[in-house]
Design a protein around this motif. Structure first.
Motif, short mmCIF file in Angstrom:
data_model
loop_
_atom_site.label_atom_id
_atom_site.label_comp_id
_atom_site.label_asym_id
_atom_site.label_seq_id
_atom_site.Cartn_x
_atom_site.Cartn_y
_atom_site.Cartn_z
N GLU A 174 0.83 -1.20 0.00
CA GLU A 174 0.00 0.00 0.00
C GLU A 174 0.87 1.25 0.00
OE1 GLU A 174 -3.97 1.07 2.47
OE2 GLU A 174 -2.17 0.80 3.70
N ASP A 186 -1.88 15.78 10.42
CA ASP A 186 -3.30 15.98 10.78
C ASP A 186 -4.13 16.38 9.57
OD1 ASP A 186 -2.72 15.35 13.40
OD2 ASP A 186 -2.51 17.43 14.04
N SER A 189 -4.41 13.48 7.05
CA SER A 189 -5.23 12.40 7.62
C SER A 189 -6.71 12.74 7.50
CB SER A 189 -4.86 12.17 9.09
OG SER A 189 -3.55 11.70 9.22
N LYS A 190 -7.05 14.01 7.71
CA LYS A 190 -8.44 14.44 7.57
C LYS A 190 -8.93 14.28 6.14
CE LYS A 190 -8.19 17.77 11.38
NZ LYS A 190 -8.13 19.21 11.73
N GLU A 191 -7.98 14.37 5.20
CA GLU A 191 -8.34 14.20 3.78
C GLU A 191 -8.29 12.74 3.36
OE1 GLU A 191 -5.75 16.70 1.52
OE2 GLU A 191 -6.27 18.51 2.64
N LYS A 192 -8.17 11.85 4.34
CA LYS A 192 -8.21 10.39 4.13
C LYS A 192 -6.98 9.84 3.40
CE LYS A 192 -12.29 10.51 5.96
NZ LYS A 192 -12.49 10.09 7.38
N HIS A 193 -5.87 10.57 3.49
CA HIS A 193 -4.63 10.06 2.91
C HIS A 193 -3.98 9.06 3.89
CE1 HIS A 193 -4.20 12.64 -0.63
NE2 HIS A 193 -4.67 13.64 0.11
N LYS A 194 -3.35 8.03 3.36
CA LYS A 194 -2.52 7.16 4.17
C LYS A 194 -1.20 7.88 4.39
CE LYS A 194 -5.22 3.50 4.31
NZ LYS A 194 -5.75 2.92 5.58
#
Length: 367
Positions: A174, A186, A189-194
């Motif tokens: 991945e 932060d 992460s909020k934008e759904k990135h790994k």
């Protein structure tokens, strides 16, 4: 224009070069164990290096003299943890050991440490300022410059902050992003990135396979103090970085696990390690020196190459470290002459530098 040259076609001779005095770093004195890890990883299908933290190997520093086909002198100076980078300019010697830098100048010994030093691969002395060194902190994809007298950081460059932040989880395949900035972590992460945050470098760790660029060498541009040459192992690139802006351009590409990108004698060069080639780039052409057909490899390595590094002594004369054959190759490109000198089969030779100083007794005291 690309000119391809088969080194195996060179005439064999040991009389075309003067005695060559070298200082060499030996990453480990157990090359067989390194080869086993390498072959095991290839059998698992891993193309990017180790996937877990391993114990640091005990290596050393060796003074060598190559002359007329033999190692005329070989003196092991010290055993220390994974020495990789070594440099010598005007009686100043710099050496790296895992996560420390040692510099000897005018009978003074300086030590540099930093939390972001991890698996240091190279250290280079600044040709414009004798009190500064350039460091490749490969474990965190970072470049540093320090004034070693004042122990002051004068420059840093993080690949993750210049578009080279895409990593791969070697266990899952991945993709994920790397950062050392909590706010960026932060936000992404909020934008759904790994994304993986390296917050505490004393604790956090990136295995070889998870590094984004894997900067395994840095060098000063000898004609322009604003430029830095860096080698990206994973990308297969040699890049030139503008210190003022942090931007970079690719100067050599298409390499396979390269080492030792530099600009010397008015030419760019790098060792394409896993393809068994040394690349030389001038404004008019690119020369590819191919070593794959040379004899002497163990049977289990017959279809694999590992040229660890190369050192140009002049535009035409160079020394190449061949880890699979455990040989130093000395070449005169213009005259197409070749000498291959065997070294100890237990040595994992990492780097070499030419030196006219045979007194390195200070190294004996390093720990």
């Amino acid at each position: 224009m690309v000119e391809k040259i088969q080194v195996n076609g060179f005439q064999k001779s040991n009389l075309f070069y003067p005695p060559i005095q070298l200082l060499s770093t030996i990453k480990s004195f157990d090359l067989k164990a390194i080869r086993k890890r390498y072959l095991d990883s290839k059998q698992r299908g891993n193309k990017s290096g180790s996937v877990a933290r391993r114990e640091v190997s005990l290596g050393g520093v060796v003074s060598l003299k190559l002359n007329q086909g033999v190692i005329e002198e070989a003196a092991r100076l010290v055993n220390i943890k994974e020495p990789r980078g070594v440099d010598f300019i005007n009686k100043t010697t710099a050496l790296s050991s895992e996560n420390k830098i040692f510099v000897q100048q005018k009978n003074n010994l300086y030590t540099i440490e930093n939390d972001w030093f991890s698996y240091i691969h190279t250290v280079k002395i600044n040709p414009f300022n004798a009190h500064k060194v350039l460091i490749a902190s490969s474990g965190f994809d970072m470049i540093f410059e320090f004034d070693f007298v004042s122990k002051t950081k004068t420059f840093d460059w993080c690949a993750w902050e210049h578009g080279l932040n895409l990593s791969t989880n070697p266990k899952t395949g991945e993709h994920l992003l790397l950062t050392r900035k909590p706010k960026e972590f932060d936000d992404l992460s909020k934008e759904k990135h790994k994304i993986k945050l390296i917050k505490n470098p004393k604790i956090d760790f990136l295995p070889t396979a998870m590094r984004a660029a894997f900067i395994n060498s840095v060098a000063y541009h000898p004609l322009d103090e604003n430029k830095i040459i860096a080698t990206l192992f994973h990308k297969g690139h040699v890049i030139e970085i503008d210190r003022a802006t942090g931007s970079y351009q690719v100067v050599i590409q298409g390499l396979k696990n390269p080492h030792g990108g530099s600009f010397m004698h008015n030419q760019y060069s790098a060792t394409s390690t896993a393809s068994g080639e040394v690349i030389i780039r001038t404004p008019s052409k690119q020369v590819v020196l191919n070593f794959t057909d040379l004899p002497g490899k163990p049977k289990e390595l017959a279809n694999r190459s590992w040229l660890q590094n190369s050192l140009f002594l002049s535009p035409s004369l160079l020394v190449v470290i061949d880890s699979n054959r455990t040989q130093f190759h000395i070449l005169d490109i213009e005259k197409q002459l070749l000498d291959s000198i065997d070294y100890d089969q237990n040595w994992a030779v990492q780097d070499i530098i030419q030196t006219n100083d045979t007194n390195h007794s200070w190294i004996n005291d390093l720990r």
